[in-house]
Each structure stands twice: as structure tokens, then as C-alpha cells.
Scaffold this active site. Structure first.
Site, PDB file in Angstrom:
ATOM      1  CD  GLU A  55      -3.538  -1.514  -1.298  1.00 56.56           C
ATOM      2  OE1 GLU A  55      -2.815  -2.528  -1.205  1.00 56.56           O
ATOM      3  OE2 GLU A  55      -3.783  -0.769  -0.341  1.00 56.56           O
ATOM      4  CB  CYS A 113      -0.943  -0.012   1.208  1.00 51.61           C
ATOM      5  SG  CYS A 113      -0.095   0.021   2.786  1.00 51.61           S
TER       6      CYS A 113
END
Length: 94
Positions: A83, A49
Site C-alpha cells: 500500500e 494498492c
């Protein structure tokens, strides 16, 4: 000697030869020791992330592995967050 719980002992993990590991570290990424442990696996599936810490970890991991696939997922439009998914395969030593 590490003490394992009963459920873990019942799994008999030592009888398996794992070749792939999946990691999804926190935003801070992995420490160097964790990256070294990952390098023992033939394949690494790395979910991140934080592209900045992913880049730092890939600097270490690409000494032993090559990037096979890379994907970027913009799940949070109009923000700086995204992501990433990376598949790494161990380099063949010639």
C-alpha cells in the site's frame, strides 16, 4: 442539472470550500478525467494498492501538484502487494 438525494441536499455542500480530497482508487488507478478534477484541490491524499498505476497517475498530478510526503506500507509480507500513501500539495504559480 444533477438530481441530488434529500440527504445530500440537506448537507448544503455548496456552502463549503473544500481544499483537500482523499482518493483510494481501485487497482486500475484513476482515469485522466478524474486526475484533472483532483487538480482543482489544494491538497490530495492519495492511497494506492498498486504502485504501477499510482506512478501513472502521479505523472499527471505532478503537473499541478508536488509530492510532499510518500509512505510505503508492506502489509502483506512475502507477496508483491503493498500500500502507498501520498500527500500532494498544489504548486504555487509564480
Amino acid at each position: 442539472m444533477k438530481k441530488a438525494g434529500q440527504r445530500v441536499a440537506e448537507m448544503a455542500l455548496e456552502e463549503y470550500a473544500f481544499s483537500t480530497v482523499l482518493v483510494d482508487p481501485p487497482r486500475a488507478g484513476l482515469d485522466e478525467q478524474s486526475c484533472e478534477q483532483l487538480s482543482e484541490y489544494a491538497q490530495i491524499v492519495y492511497i494506492s494498492c498498486n504502485p504501477a498505476t499510482l506512478a501513472e497517475n502521479l505523472t499527471i498530478l505532478t503537473h499541478t501538484h508536488r509530492i510532499e510526503r510518500f509512505a510505503l506500507f508492506d502489509q502483506f509480507p512475502f507477496t508483491d502487494h503493498c500500500e502507498c500513501g501520498v500527500l500532494l500539495t498544489r504548486r504555487v504559480v509564480e
